[in-house]
Design an enzyme around this catalytic site. Structure first.
Site, PDB file in Angstrom:
ATOM      1  N   GLU A  30      19.442  42.554 -20.544  1.00 46.87           N
ATOM      2  CA  GLU A  30      19.438  43.655 -21.525  1.00 46.87           C
ATOM      3  C   GLU A  30      19.532  43.116 -22.958  1.00 46.87           C
ATOM      4  O   GLU A  30      18.885  43.640 -23.867  1.00 46.87           O
ATOM      5  CB  GLU A  30      20.586  44.623 -21.214  1.00 46.87           C
ATOM      6  CG  GLU A  30      20.319  45.374 -19.913  1.00 46.87           C
ATOM      7  CD  GLU A  30      21.517  46.151 -19.391  1.00 46.87           C
ATOM      8  OE1 GLU A  30      22.621  45.566 -19.327  1.00 46.87           O
ATOM      9  OE2 GLU A  30      21.353  47.336 -19.066  1.00 46.87           O
ATOM     10  N   GLU A  41      22.984  44.644 -11.057  1.00 41.00           N
ATOM     11  CA  GLU A  41      24.234  45.418 -11.060  1.00 41.00           C
ATOM     12  C   GLU A  41      24.445  46.201  -9.768  1.00 41.00           C
ATOM     13  O   GLU A  41      25.572  46.402  -9.326  1.00 41.00           O
ATOM     14  CB  GLU A  41      24.247  46.409 -12.247  1.00 41.00           C
ATOM     15  CG  GLU A  41      24.366  45.757 -13.615  1.00 41.00           C
ATOM     16  CD  GLU A  41      23.026  45.429 -14.266  1.00 41.00           C
ATOM     17  OE1 GLU A  41      22.011  45.337 -13.554  1.00 41.00           O
ATOM     18  OE2 GLU A  41      23.017  45.255 -15.498  1.00 41.00           O
ATOM     19  N   ALA A  79      27.208  41.061 -18.112  1.00 41.84           N
ATOM     20  CA  ALA A  79      28.524  41.402 -18.638  1.00 41.84           C
ATOM     21  C   ALA A  79      29.560  40.671 -17.803  1.00 41.84           C
ATOM     22  O   ALA A  79      29.291  40.293 -16.656  1.00 41.84           O
ATOM     23  CB  ALA A  79      28.728  42.909 -18.536  1.00 41.84           C
ATOM     24  N   GLY A 115      23.541  42.454 -18.206  1.00 37.77           N
ATOM     25  CA  GLY A 115      23.644  42.527 -19.666  1.00 37.77           C
ATOM     26  C   GLY A 115      22.891  41.400 -20.364  1.00 37.77           C
ATOM     27  O   GLY A 115      22.458  41.549 -21.510  1.00 37.77           O
TER      28      GLY A 115
HETATM   29  N1  CO8 Z   1      30.762  37.680 -15.033  1.00 36.03           N
HETATM   30  C1  CO8 Z   1      31.811  36.837 -14.912  1.00 36.03           C
HETATM   31  N2  CO8 Z   1      31.695  35.588 -14.423  1.00 36.03           N
HETATM   32  C2  CO8 Z   1      30.466  35.181 -14.038  1.00 36.03           C
HETATM   33  C3  CO8 Z   1      29.330  36.004 -14.126  1.00 36.03           C
HETATM   34  C4  CO8 Z   1      29.520  37.306 -14.665  1.00 36.03           C
HETATM   35  N3  CO8 Z   1      28.494  38.168 -14.848  1.00 36.03           N
HETATM   36  N4  CO8 Z   1      28.261  35.337 -13.678  1.00 36.03           N
HETATM   37  C5  CO8 Z   1      28.713  34.118 -13.296  1.00 36.03           C
HETATM   38  N5  CO8 Z   1      30.039  34.024 -13.526  1.00 36.03           N
HETATM   39  C6  CO8 Z   1      30.910  32.865 -13.273  1.00 36.03           C
HETATM   40  C7  CO8 Z   1      31.177  32.709 -11.789  1.00 36.03           C
HETATM   41  O1  CO8 Z   1      32.222  33.571 -11.366  1.00 36.03           O
HETATM   42  C8  CO8 Z   1      31.545  31.256 -11.711  1.00 36.03           C
HETATM   43  O2  CO8 Z   1      32.869  31.107 -12.183  1.00 36.03           O
HETATM   44  P1  CO8 Z   1      33.944  30.215 -11.308  1.00 36.03           P
HETATM   45  O3  CO8 Z   1      33.388  28.822 -11.372  1.00 36.03           O
HETATM   46  O4  CO8 Z   1      35.212  30.385 -12.090  1.00 36.03           O
HETATM   47  O5  CO8 Z   1      33.952  30.774  -9.939  1.00 36.03           O
HETATM   48  C9  CO8 Z   1      30.641  30.609 -12.759  1.00 36.03           C
HETATM   49  O6  CO8 Z   1      30.245  31.666 -13.635  1.00 36.03           O
HETATM   50  C10 CO8 Z   1      29.397  29.999 -12.165  1.00 36.03           C
HETATM   51  O7  CO8 Z   1      28.739  30.971 -11.365  1.00 36.03           O
HETATM   52  P2  CO8 Z   1      28.382  30.744  -9.803  1.00 36.03           P
HETATM   53  O8  CO8 Z   1      29.307  29.753  -9.189  1.00 36.03           O
HETATM   54  O9  CO8 Z   1      28.290  32.099  -9.175  1.00 36.03           O
HETATM   55  O10 CO8 Z   1      26.928  30.073  -9.963  1.00 36.03           O
HETATM   56  P3  CO8 Z   1      25.714  30.160  -8.944  1.00 36.03           P
HETATM   57  O11 CO8 Z   1      24.686  29.217  -9.468  1.00 36.03           O
HETATM   58  O12 CO8 Z   1      26.187  30.013  -7.533  1.00 36.03           O
HETATM   59  O13 CO8 Z   1      25.148  31.674  -9.087  1.00 36.03           O
HETATM   60  C11 CO8 Z   1      24.451  33.628 -10.297  1.00 36.03           C
HETATM   61  C12 CO8 Z   1      24.613  32.091 -10.295  1.00 36.03           C
HETATM   62  C13 CO8 Z   1      23.396  34.043  -9.252  1.00 36.03           C
HETATM   63  C14 CO8 Z   1      23.988  34.015 -11.679  1.00 36.03           C
HETATM   64  C15 CO8 Z   1      25.810  34.276  -9.922  1.00 36.03           C
HETATM   65  O14 CO8 Z   1      26.825  33.731 -10.772  1.00 36.03           O
HETATM   66  C16 CO8 Z   1      25.831  35.771 -10.101  1.00 36.03           C
HETATM   67  O15 CO8 Z   1      25.351  36.484  -9.252  1.00 36.03           O
HETATM   68  N6  CO8 Z   1      26.412  36.265 -11.233  1.00 36.03           N
HETATM   69  C17 CO8 Z   1      26.546  37.670 -11.485  1.00 36.03           C
HETATM   70  C18 CO8 Z   1      25.260  38.289 -11.923  1.00 36.03           C
HETATM   71  C19 CO8 Z   1      25.441  39.765 -12.150  1.00 36.03           C
HETATM   72  O16 CO8 Z   1      25.764  40.517 -11.246  1.00 36.03           O
HETATM   73  N7  CO8 Z   1      25.235  40.226 -13.397  1.00 36.03           N
HETATM   74  C20 CO8 Z   1      25.396  41.598 -13.767  1.00 36.03           C
HETATM   75  C21 CO8 Z   1      26.799  41.852 -14.245  1.00 36.03           C
HETATM   76  S1  CO8 Z   1      27.139  43.571 -14.560  1.00 36.03           S
HETATM   77  C22 CO8 Z   1      26.382  43.876 -16.020  1.00 36.03           C
HETATM   78  O17 CO8 Z   1      25.813  43.017 -16.628  1.00 36.03           O
HETATM   79  C23 CO8 Z   1      26.473  45.286 -16.523  1.00 36.03           C
HETATM   80  C24 CO8 Z   1      25.699  45.380 -17.808  1.00 36.03           C
HETATM   81  C25 CO8 Z   1      25.928  46.712 -18.456  1.00 36.03           C
HETATM   82  C26 CO8 Z   1      27.034  46.711 -19.415  1.00 36.03           C
HETATM   83  C27 CO8 Z   1      26.905  45.732 -20.542  1.00 36.03           C
HETATM   84  C28 CO8 Z   1      28.228  45.698 -21.271  1.00 36.03           C
HETATM   85  C29 CO8 Z   1      28.589  44.318 -21.806  1.00 36.03           C
END
Ligand code: CO8
Length: 257
Positions: free
Chosen positions: A111, A131, A65, A108
């Site tokens: 999921e 998460e 998400a 998400g």
């Molecule tokens: N949300 C928003 N932006 C994101 C997300 C995300 N989940 N994941 C990545 N991005 C963005 C980053 O902020 C970054 O943007 P910017 O260049 O503007 O800084 C861009 O995508 C590229 O990401 P990274 O630079 O972080 O890339 P890396 O290769 O270094 O890392 C990862 C990749 C490991 C995937 C890292 O981006 C990460 O940890 N992302 C978050 C993963 C996460 O925590 N997911 C769970 C989110 S919560 C959730 O899903 C709740 C679900 C339940 C509700 C569902 C309702 C819709």
């Protein structure tokens, strides 16, 4: 459609939906999810479409998400937005849906893949429910579907540590149908979709319904419970800290309140 691309005739009787927010690793914001719901609803009604494939790109199926969109929300904001109504409509798609996953399928994103009926993964795919690292928990079925797919011990470890599972392990533990080389994951999913599309569409719909019925009553109760707890996370300071830390690219300092 801003965040998805739809090809209603990728193959004969097979439609393809591509999630298309590559810079954000296909993070699932509210608009993307609404577009996906609308596309699935429309394809469900189109007679020439018999199966649907959902994919991302090589780097990411979806990284979860959209944390930036959720970071400032309260529990009541989350309750009022009721984004899970969209997810419920997606899971009610009548035609078989196959996820073609490469790269990150997190939160998400994992999921969403599990909401599909089958998953074909590239060898670079990584599945996870991270998460917990941002002070919340899965909210779109992760605690229920992952546990049913891979069992309590493995699911508990993934949900409590945020550890990712490789495609090879995901296949070993029954989360996905199979792993193929990265250049073939979409082709393989389209091929599987084509195979299913050759069956009776009526029988396929009824069979899908019946397989899902195997755990649906329990799933409804489980999803309800999960959602309440997911919303409750948004009443904590740890949620604010966890999500702000992600946005500010630093480590969170959780306090337990
Ligand atoms: N949300 C928003 N932006 C994101 C997300 C995300 N989940 N994941 C990545 N991005 C963005 C980053 O902020 C970054 O943007 P910017 O260049 O503007 O800084 C861009 O995508 C590229 O990401 P990274 O630079 O972080 O890339 P890396 O290769 O270094 O890392 C990862 C990749 C490991 C995937 C890292 O981006 C990460 O940890 N992302 C978050 C993963 C996460 O925590 N997911 C769970 C989110 S919560 C959730 O899903 C709740 C679900 C339940 C509700 C569902 C309702 C819709």
């Amino acid at each position: 459609m801003d965040f998805i691309q739809v090809d209603p005739q990728a193959r004969q009787h097979v439609a393809l939906i591509q999630l298309n927010r590559p810079k954000e690793l296909n993070a699932l914001n509210l608009q993307l999810m609404s577009e996906l719901r609308d596309a699935l609803r429309q394809l469900d009604e189109e007679e020439h479409v018999r199966t649907i494939v959902i994919t991302g790109n090589e780097r990411a199926f979806a990284a979860g998400a959209d944390i930036k969109q959720m970071a400032g929300k309260t529990a009541i904001d989350m309750l009022n937005v009721d984004q899970f109504a969209t997810w419920d409509q997606i899971r009610k798609t009548k035609k078989p849906v196959i996820a073609a996953v490469s790269g990150f399928a997190l939160g998400g994103g994992c999921e969403l893949a599990m909401t599909c009926d089958m998953i074909i993964a590239s060898e670079t795919a990584l599945f996870g429910q991270p998460e917990i690292k941002i002070g919340v928990m899965p909210g779109a079925g992760g605690t229920q579907r992952l546990t049913k797919a891979i069992g309590k011990a493995k699911a508990m470890e993934m949900v409590l540590t945020g550890k990712f599972m490789t495609a090879a392990d995901a296949e070993k533990h029954g989360l996905i149908n199979r792993v193929v080389p990265v250049e073939l994951f979409l082709e393989e999913a389209l091929e599987l979709a084509t195979q299913v599309a050759q069956m009776s569409p009526v029988a396929a719909r009824l069979a899908k319904e019946a397989v899902n019925r195997a755990f649906e009553t329990q799933l409804d109760e489980g999803l309800h419970f999960e959602r309440k707890n997911f919303y409750l996370c948004f009443a904590s300071e740890d949620q604010t800290e966890g999500m702000n830390a992600f946005v500010e690219k630093r480590k969170p300092a959780f306090k337990g309140r």
